[in-house]
Each structure stands twice: as structure tokens, then as C-alpha cells.
Design a protein around this motif. Sequence first.
Motif, PDB file in Angstrom:
ATOM      1  N   LEU A  23       0.964  -1.250   0.146  1.00 40.29           N
ATOM      2  CA  LEU A  23      -0.026   0.164   0.117  1.00 40.29           C
ATOM      3  C   LEU A  23       0.649   1.231   0.096  1.00 40.29           C
ATOM      4  CD1 LEU A  23      -2.794   1.467   0.202  1.00 40.29           C
ATOM      5  CD2 LEU A  23      -2.631   1.300   2.700  1.00 40.29           C
ATOM      6  N   ASP A  24       1.873   1.299   0.852  1.00 40.79           N
ATOM      7  CA  ASP A  24       2.877   2.336   0.636  1.00 40.79           C
ATOM      8  C   ASP A  24       3.530   2.761  -0.458  1.00 40.79           C
ATOM      9  OD1 ASP A  24       2.486   3.009   3.461  1.00 40.79           O
ATOM     10  OD2 ASP A  24       4.306   1.843   4.190  1.00 40.79           O
ATOM     11  N   ALA A  25       3.864   1.777  -1.315  1.00 39.84           N
ATOM     12  CA  ALA A  25       4.533   1.731  -2.616  1.00 39.84           C
ATOM     13  C   ALA A  25       3.333   2.213  -3.729  1.00 39.84           C
ATOM     14  CB  ALA A  25       4.792   0.389  -3.037  1.00 39.84           C
ATOM     15  N   ALA A  26       2.034   1.893  -3.528  1.00 39.48           N
ATOM     16  CA  ALA A  26       0.978   2.516  -4.392  1.00 39.48           C
ATOM     17  C   ALA A  26       0.715   3.733  -3.939  1.00 39.48           C
ATOM     18  CB  ALA A  26      -0.161   1.258  -4.160  1.00 39.48           C
ATOM     19  N   LEU A  27       0.732   4.142  -2.826  1.00 32.78           N
ATOM     20  CA  LEU A  27       0.399   5.538  -2.502  1.00 32.78           C
ATOM     21  C   LEU A  27       1.716   6.471  -3.170  1.00 32.78           C
ATOM     22  CD1 LEU A  27      -0.628   5.230   1.107  1.00 32.78           C
ATOM     23  CD2 LEU A  27      -2.029   5.908  -0.702  1.00 32.78           C
ATOM     24  N   ARG A  28       2.910   5.954  -3.095  1.00 29.75           N
ATOM     25  CA  ARG A  28       4.011   6.734  -3.661  1.00 29.75           C
ATOM     26  C   ARG A  28       3.737   6.864  -4.988  1.00 29.75           C
ATOM     27  NH1 ARG A  28       7.045   3.859   0.311  1.00 29.75           N
ATOM     28  NH2 ARG A  28       7.897   5.211   1.799  1.00 29.75           N
ATOM     29  N   ALA A  29       3.396   5.915  -5.529  1.00 24.42           N
ATOM     30  CA  ALA A  29       3.219   6.169  -6.982  1.00 24.42           C
ATOM     31  C   ALA A  29       2.197   6.981  -7.300  1.00 24.42           C
ATOM     32  CB  ALA A  29       2.826   4.522  -7.573  1.00 24.42           C
ATOM     33  N   VAL A  30       1.388   7.407  -6.662  1.00 23.61           N
ATOM     34  CA  VAL A  30       0.396   8.410  -7.204  1.00 23.61           C
ATOM     35  C   VAL A  30       0.744   9.550  -6.359  1.00 23.61           C
ATOM     36  CG1 VAL A  30      -1.461   6.961  -7.953  1.00 23.61           C
ATOM     37  CG2 VAL A  30      -1.361   7.717  -5.426  1.00 23.61           C
ATOM     38  N   ASP A  31       1.858   9.843  -5.941  1.00 18.97           N
ATOM     39  CA  ASP A  31       2.371  11.068  -5.377  1.00 18.97           C
ATOM     40  C   ASP A  31       1.983  11.533  -3.857  1.00 18.97           C
ATOM     41  OD1 ASP A  31       4.642  12.934  -5.605  1.00 18.97           O
ATOM     42  OD2 ASP A  31       3.384  14.464  -6.415  1.00 18.97           O
ATOM     43  N   LEU A  32       1.232  10.410  -3.293  1.00 22.89           N
ATOM     44  CA  LEU A  32       0.653  10.847  -1.942  1.00 22.89           C
ATOM     45  C   LEU A  32       1.791  10.022  -0.943  1.00 22.89           C
ATOM     46  CD1 LEU A  32      -1.450  11.986  -0.002  1.00 22.89           C
ATOM     47  CD2 LEU A  32      -2.593   9.723  -0.232  1.00 22.89           C
ATOM     48  N   VAL A  36       1.834  10.805   5.048  1.00 24.95           N
ATOM     49  CA  VAL A  36       0.704  11.690   5.110  1.00 24.95           C
ATOM     50  C   VAL A  36      -0.603  10.993   5.607  1.00 24.95           C
ATOM     51  CG1 VAL A  36      -0.559  13.490   3.813  1.00 24.95           C
ATOM     52  CG2 VAL A  36       2.013  13.402   3.670  1.00 24.95           C
ATOM     53  N   VAL A  37      -0.582   9.857   5.244  1.00 24.05           N
ATOM     54  CA  VAL A  37      -1.741   8.930   5.467  1.00 24.05           C
ATOM     55  C   VAL A  37      -1.635   8.148   6.883  1.00 24.05           C
ATOM     56  CG1 VAL A  37      -3.026   7.228   4.722  1.00 24.05           C
ATOM     57  CG2 VAL A  37      -1.811   8.296   3.063  1.00 24.05           C
ATOM     58  N   PRO A  38      -2.582   8.663   7.713  1.00 22.99           N
ATOM     59  CA  PRO A  38      -2.366   8.158   9.095  1.00 22.99           C
ATOM     60  C   PRO A  38      -2.468   6.540   8.906  1.00 22.99           C
ATOM     61  CG  PRO A  38      -4.056   9.771   8.920  1.00 22.99           C
ATOM     62  CD  PRO A  38      -3.661   9.565   7.656  1.00 22.99           C
TER      63      PRO A  38
END
Length: 135
Positions: A23-32, A36-38
Motif C-alpha cells: 500500500l505504501d508503494a501504491a500511495l507513493r506511485a500516485v504522489d501521496l 501523510v496517511v495516518p
Amino acid sequence: MGRSFSSLGFMGMFGRSHDLKQLDAALRAVDLHPNVVPEAIKLTIVNLLKDHAIGKHPAPQAYAPAAEIVAYCMLGPAALAASNPPDLLDRTEARIERALEDGDSLDAQLILLTLHAKVCQPDVIARYGLETDGA
């Protein structure tokens, strides 16, 4: 079949579970940035993905679409469009509109999660007329 548990790790001694890393990798991939995500939101996302998985674990390709919806809600459409491929904004907005019509899909649950957690951008809330019963 019981759900497997995710692990946040502990003081750097025990590692994060594979699902949270994905999930962390997927969030980074969309520039989030994942920081920042609790963590509670990330755990809920992973659990929702597990609830909607065909087997015990979500398919690896399930993380990216979840991250796209969450990023749209948390960053807003302008920020998502600025740092991602041009068609991602249109696809994500179409998914949001379908989710709001269907009401109980994974996408709808992810939107509701960001709304209840109070991390959804005000412009997204206004654009789609989102509200919670307990607002």
C-alpha cells in the motif's frame, strides 16, 4: 476463512507487513507520501482490500486502484492531475461517480473512509456533495 493480520512494526525491530508495504508503494506511485496517511487509515484500507479479495490476501494489482481513490480524496483533483498521467484523473473521477451511484463498492467504502477520517479535501466534498450522517 479468517483475515490475516497486518503489522505496523515496532520501534524498527519488527518489520511492516507485506500488505502495508504494498500500500505504501501504491500511495507513493500516485504522489501521496505514505507518511501523510495516518496508519489507522492505511490499516483500514488494507482490511477493506482483504474483505474484497477473492482469496486470503488482496491481489498485488488491487493496491494501485485503492491508492488512486484515496489520493484523489486526500489531495484533490488538481494535485492528482499535476503529478500523474493525464488519464488518471478522468478514470478516477469516473470510478468515484460509479461508486456514489452503487453505494457499497470498495471504491465507495474508500471514499467514505476518507470522509469519516476527515482527510477528504473540501473541494472533493463539495464537488460530489459528500456528507456523513453524523457530520
